[in-house]
Design a protein around this motif. Structure first.
Motif: not given
Length: 675
Positions: A522, A535, A622
């Protein structure tokens, strides 16, 4: 039962030609899952092996509310591939009786077409849409499952042996049954078969074996639906067309056509309106001498008390209604003979004959009917001069106050909105702009309902936000800013346009640099330079690959000095508790984490590192596992100690400093990539 690390397998819940599905429990989360394991004999077949691997890759990439997701992929103790997915205990659509519930049928079809539109836009063709692959979750939502023979663009038909037709024959498109190249329209054919089955309780074609069934799909004409389902016939005719070119061009347009199908045949009044606006269009295509014959047949039918509307439709289609189909008579005084004629002169051009003096169709009436017919065939805003939009504007010019304009413009705005949002999600920006401009003209010139206008704006807003979110994940600022123009064309409120612009402008400007594959990552907001974070923390399985390749010795792992720890050495391979391959690796030192980052960068050419504490606020967005603390790049006391951030199962401390040479059984790490 197969042995699968991290899972307790309890029983078999289903078997197929190449795999067995087991009910199991994922031990780390204590949740029930379905585990699909390839059969041993299937491993000897390269086609089956590649198909199974393709299934796992395909499902893992399709995140949609009506597509069954995938939790984890791995190998059993015997080396058989498997993957875990949600356990859906409410059965499949083939176990439901839906023949008396057209509203539920529509809801299920709407969900399936939405899922297929999403998959097709990403180059994925399911190729096995059938009742057994439409499952229901705890909320009774339908989900499309089993992309096991899915075909992704770029792989071609080499995944299938020459002449091998995969899929379930009862739902198989003619070209698929012949083993020919297929595209997304084969899935739409299968949806049509499933729709027929849900509505009638049986399949459109019946045969004793797969070959005979395939031949029927390829050669036999489509049967007629029962009288109570006649309003579905035109939808089915197009969905189940033998030639892909005659089917709906995509799932979005099929969904738009679905929304226009009435849920029931309606009352006598509705039938009269259907006759006036529907039968007239078909009768206009008949040779002129046939008009008089049709009028005489309908007059006779009225005298006999027969269902004249259905009889007229059958005559217009080249059929004859049986005399045994008589029903209660309809009030003939409300029937206009002019509705059966192409002009304004009644049954025959040049004549003034009408039945009971009813008024002929006006220019606006005819234009509205042309608009409806063009909507049914998907000609919403193109071709120029022959689209539903052109016909609607013609009706407005002829009679701006026509009572049917509001209904027709509402239907066209809804269809344009569906097609426009489909084009937005699929990345067809030029098409989306054209459709949104057409929708704006409908709202400006005609009178769609206020709720239709609001629904249109909400639908476009949702599609744009979803697309900008995708652009954000791909770090494509240019694409996101281009989408803001769609919001302006669609007439979204200024505040919404500004929100979307701000969302787009938060995407880092890479100035032409390729961000690379960002799966599982992300993009971070607020960082001093563009960064993408994983993530989830680095997994035990991922770190094991690094340790195996590099031969790195494990760091000593202990929380405090004790005789027990000296005698019972702990490291990342034996942290003192059971771990699965997908769990965060622990008992790795700060220096181990740095070495892993360098190794990963050498493999793909990007620069990875541990995040700083200043980046931690962005990193919190995240998501990912939060059961362990994580190493940070920051240091104190001449870097003799390194920062660890986040609470863990052992401590509630938000931040602490630890020895960078030692591993800790509650500390893992994740990496960021500089873009």
């Amino acid at each position: 039962m197969p042995e699968i690390a991290g899972y307790r397998v309890s029983r078999v819940v289903g078997t197929g030609g190449m795999s067995t599905v087991y009910l199991g429990t994922q031990l780390s989360l204590g949740r029930e899952v379905a585990i699909k394991v390839m059969l041993p004999e299937a491993l000897a077949d390269e086609v089956s092996r590649r198909r199974f691997e393709n299934e796992a890759r395909t499902i893992a990439r399709l995140e949609h509310p009506h597509i069954v997701g995938i939790h984890e992929v791995g190998r059993t103790a015997d080396g058989l591939p498997w993957y875990a997915m949600p356990h859906l205990p409410r059965g499949h659509v083939g176990q439901r009786r839906l023949t008396g519930d057209p509203q539920r049928v529509r809801e299920i079809l709407r969900a399936l077409l939405s899922a297929l539109a999403f998959a097709h836009a990403r180059g994925v063709i399911h190729r096995d849409v059938k009742a057994e692959n439409v499952l229901f979750d705890e909320a009774d939502r339908p989900l499309l499952a089993d992309f096991g023979i899915a075909l992704r663009r770029g792989h071609g038909t080499r995944v299938t042996m020459t002449g091998l037709a995969v899929g379930s024959t009862a739902y198989m498109a003619p070209e698929q049954a012949r083993g020919q190249q297929v595209d997304h329209r084969a899935d739409l054919y299968s949806v049509g078969v499933l729709a027929w089955e849900m509505l009638t309780g049986e399949l459109p074609y019946k045969a004793d074996d797969a070959l005979a069934m395939a031949i029927q799909h390829a050669q036999s004409p489509l049967p007629k639906l029962p009288p109570g389902l006649r309003q579905w016939q035109s939808f089915m005719d197009r969905a189940l067309a033998k030639s892909p070119r005659k089917r709906f061009p995509d799932a979005t347009q099929m969904l738009a056509a679905l929304e226009r199908v009435p849920l029931s045949g309606g009352s006598h009044g509705a039938r009269l309106q259907d006759f006036a606006y529907g039968a007239a269009a078909r009768l206009q295509r008949l040779p002129k001498p046939a008009w008089v014959a049709v009028g005489l047949v309908c007059a006779a039918a009225i005298g006999l008390g027969m269902p004249w509307r259905h009889l007229a439709e059958d005559v217009a289609d080249g059929e004859a209604a049986p005399a045994s189909s008589a029903s209660s008579p309809t009030d003939a005084s409300s029937v206009s003979a002019a509705a059966m004629a192409p002009g304004n002169g009644g049954i025959a051009d040049g004549g003034a004959a009408t039945m009971h003096g009813a008024a002929p169709l006006s220019v606006a009436d005819q234009a509205i009917e042309r608009a409806r017919e063009r909507m049914r065939t998907g000609r919403l805003a193109t071709p120029n001069g022959e689209s539903a939009l052109d016909s609607l504007l013609e009706a407005v010019r002829a009679e701006a106050g026509h009572p049917q304009l509001a209904v027709a413009s509402t239907a066209l705005l809804d269809a344009l909105g569906e097609s426009a949002t489909g084009a937005i999600v699929a990345g067809r920006d030029a098409e989306a702009t054209h459709l949104l401009q057409a929708a704006a003209r409908v709202q400006e010139a005609a009178s769609p309902s206020a709720s239709a206008r609001a629904n249109h704006r909400a639908r476009v807003d949702k599609a744009l936000r979803a697309r900008i979110a995708i652009a954000s994940r791909r770090v494509n600022r240019t694409d996101a800013l281009r989408l803001v123009e769609h919001a302006r064309v669609a007439g979204l409120p200024d505040a919404t346009v500004q929100q979307l612009r701000a969302q787009a402008e938060r995407i880092p400007d890479l100035q032409g640099r390729d961000p690379g594959n960002l799966d599982g990552m992300v993009v971070l907001d607020g960082a001093t330079r563009p960064l993408a974070a994983f993530v989830s923390p680095v997994s035990r399985a991922g770190y094991a690959r690094f340790a195996e390749v590099t031969g790195r010795e494990p760091a000593l792992c202990r929380e405090r000095i004790s005789l027990l720890r000296v005698l019972d050495r702990r490291d990342w391979t034996t942290p003192g508790f059971e771990q699965g391959g997908g769990d965060p690796v622990v008992c790795v030192s700060w220096k181990d984490a740095e070495a892993y980052a360098q190794w990963l960068g050498q493999r793909d050419g990007y620069r990875y590192r541990l995040p700083t504490t200043a980046e931690a606020a962005s990193l919190a967005a995240a998501g990912g596992a939060r059961i362990v603390s994580e190493w940070r790049a920051d240091c104190t006391a001449n870097c003799s100690r390194r920062t660890v951030a986040g609470a863990s199962w052992r401590t509630d401390s938000a931040s602490r400093t630890l020895d960078p040479d030692r591993g800790y059984d509650d500390v893992g790490f994740r990496l960021v990539r500089e873009l």
